[in-house]
Write an enzyme that holds these catalytic residues in place. Structure first.
Site, PDB file in Angstrom:
ATOM      1  N   VAL A 143      -6.133  -8.697 -45.001  1.00  0.00           N
ATOM      2  CA  VAL A 143      -7.299  -7.877 -45.015  1.00  0.00           C
ATOM      3  C   VAL A 143      -6.155  -6.770 -44.358  1.00  0.00           C
ATOM      4  CG1 VAL A 143      -9.221  -7.467 -43.416  1.00  0.00           C
ATOM      5  CG2 VAL A 143      -8.934 -10.236 -44.030  1.00  0.00           C
ATOM      6  N   TYR A 242       5.888   2.543 -40.746  1.00  0.00           N
ATOM      7  CA  TYR A 242       5.509   1.474 -41.175  1.00  0.00           C
ATOM      8  C   TYR A 242       5.667   0.555 -39.775  1.00  0.00           C
ATOM      9  CZ  TYR A 242       3.060  -2.400 -43.132  1.00  0.00           C
ATOM     10  OH  TYR A 242       2.193  -3.285 -43.622  1.00  0.00           O
TER      11      TYR A 242
END
Length: 400
Positions: A143, A242
């Site tokens: 997801v 990130y």
């Protein structure tokens, strides 16, 4: 809705419409590259729930499961239907094609369109699993979302892709309307504590835990049940945005959740893992500042040596089913990214990153490949598709 010409128009890496035939062709082409594996025990087909089954690694996991192991079960995604003004999302059409693939493979795979974070969706999916299969063997959690409404408090949390602690300056790859690539330097401000916490609420392991907990409470976890959440680490070149940024905080929470779920499942002989995948061009990854440049340079170094999401998903299923041994690191994470983080590969990419300018980028990076891959996310630039021919965009969601 009548058939019409569908062209790739949009802003940056975001296109407004998707091409149904191109999206379908991508799925069939993926399946054509998969060799089926015969189950040695000749037993029942395994049952899986793939959350995030319409795009990126979730799509690859669903297609690999069907075509390689005949997996049945449920795919869950959240896609927009076609309207008078716009086509459906690419995931809408990819799901239709994946359902067709499952039917042709004799696999009982049903697709649900709904918000994975919502309790009502969970209940609907669990009801379906209970009625049709009686339980599941695998849960793949893939997801990537911009927001999540907390089902307990009702608060809507927004995820951000930002560094933590300090501003970060990086290079980014852009394309002019004529397709010419150029580099631009951008500055990304640090996230606030609240933004970081909100990103963890959206992209961390809380919802994954709730899914497994809900399955257990309904008695739908079969003996030997395995659940895997897909993750990413990436290069030092992108780490400030990130792995050391807000998304990285969420991924650390995901890994901590795997440990908590493992403790909970141990009594069922089950296990919970994270899978660290390698870099790829996905609709989620194109939103990460600097990532377009990094992936283009990585492709420039490796060429076809890059392992696609499909190849990595085949590796994942082979390891989960015992066809191949688990390749885990010291933290128990499945590592599908070793090809990307090889020392020599990263050294070469780093050298190209430092040398990259708008004048040199065309020789250092696979910019044309990257642009084409972005368009393929929406069903364009797919070999074998006639884009000069009108196409019918008003296609229905696959029947359950």
């Amino acid at each position: 809705m009548t058939a019409r010409l569908i062209q790739p128009t949009g802003r940056g890496f975001l296109l407004f419409d998707s091409h149904p035939e191109g999206c379908a062709r991508i799925v069939t082409d993926m399946a054509a590259h998969i060799s089926p594996v015969t189950r040695p025990d000749g037993g029942e087909r395994p049952v899986a729930l793939v959350i995030g089954s319409s795009a990126g690694y979730g799509l690859a996991a669903a297609v690999a499961a069907i075509a390689r192991y005949g997996v049945q079960g449920v795919g869950l995604c959240f896609e927009r239907a076609p309207t008078e003004r716009r086509t459906g999302t690419a995931g809408w059409y990819r799901t239709i094609a994946t359902a067709t693939l499952a039917k042709e493979a004799g696999s009982d795979l049903t697709f649900v369109n709904g918000d994975a974070f919502a309790d009502a969706t969970k209940e609907s999916v669990l009801d379906l699993i209970a009625k049709r299969f009686g339980g599941i063997d695998y849960l793949i959690y893939s997801v990537a979302a911009p927001r999540r409404a907390d089902p307990v408090t009702g608060t809507v949390h927004q995820s951000v892709i930002q560094p933590i602690g300090a501003e970060h300056v990086t290079k980014t790859l852009e394309f002019d309307p004529d397709g010419t690539s150029r580099l631009r330097e951008i500055s990304v401000p640090p996230a606030t504590d609240k933004e970081t916490a909100d990103t963890v609420k959206v992209m961390g392991g809380e919802d994954w835990f709730r899914w497994v907990e809900a399955l257990g409470s309904r008695g739908l976890v079969r003996p030997g049940f395995t659940t895997v959440a897909l993750s990413y680490i990436g290069s030092h070149l992108t780490s400030a945005i990130y792995r050391l940024g807000t998304i990285g905080a969420a991924k650390l929470h995901l890994e901590d959740t795997a440990a908590a779920l493992g403790d909970m499942l141990r009594g069922h002989g089950g296990r919970a893992l994270t899978s660290v995948n390698g870099a790829a061009v996905t609709q989620a990854s194109t939103a990460i500042p600097g990532n377009a440049l990094y992936v283009s340079l990585l492709r420039g170094v490796l060429g076809d040596g890059m392992r696609s999401p499909l190849q990595q998903s085949i590796d994942l299923w082979d390891q989960l089913t015992g066809t191949a041994p688990l390749d885990t690191d010291e933290r128990g994470r499945i590592r599908l990214d070793r090809w990307e983080l090889d020392d020599q590969v990263q050294e070469s990419v780093t050298e190209r990153w430092k040398a990259a300018t708008s004048d040199t980028i065309g020789t250092l990076a696979a910019t044309d490949w990257f642009r084409d891959e972005v368009r393929r996310l929406y069903g364009f630039d797919v070999p074998g598709v006639d884009y000069s021919r009108p196409c019918e965009p008003d296609l229905p969601w696959p029947a359950s």
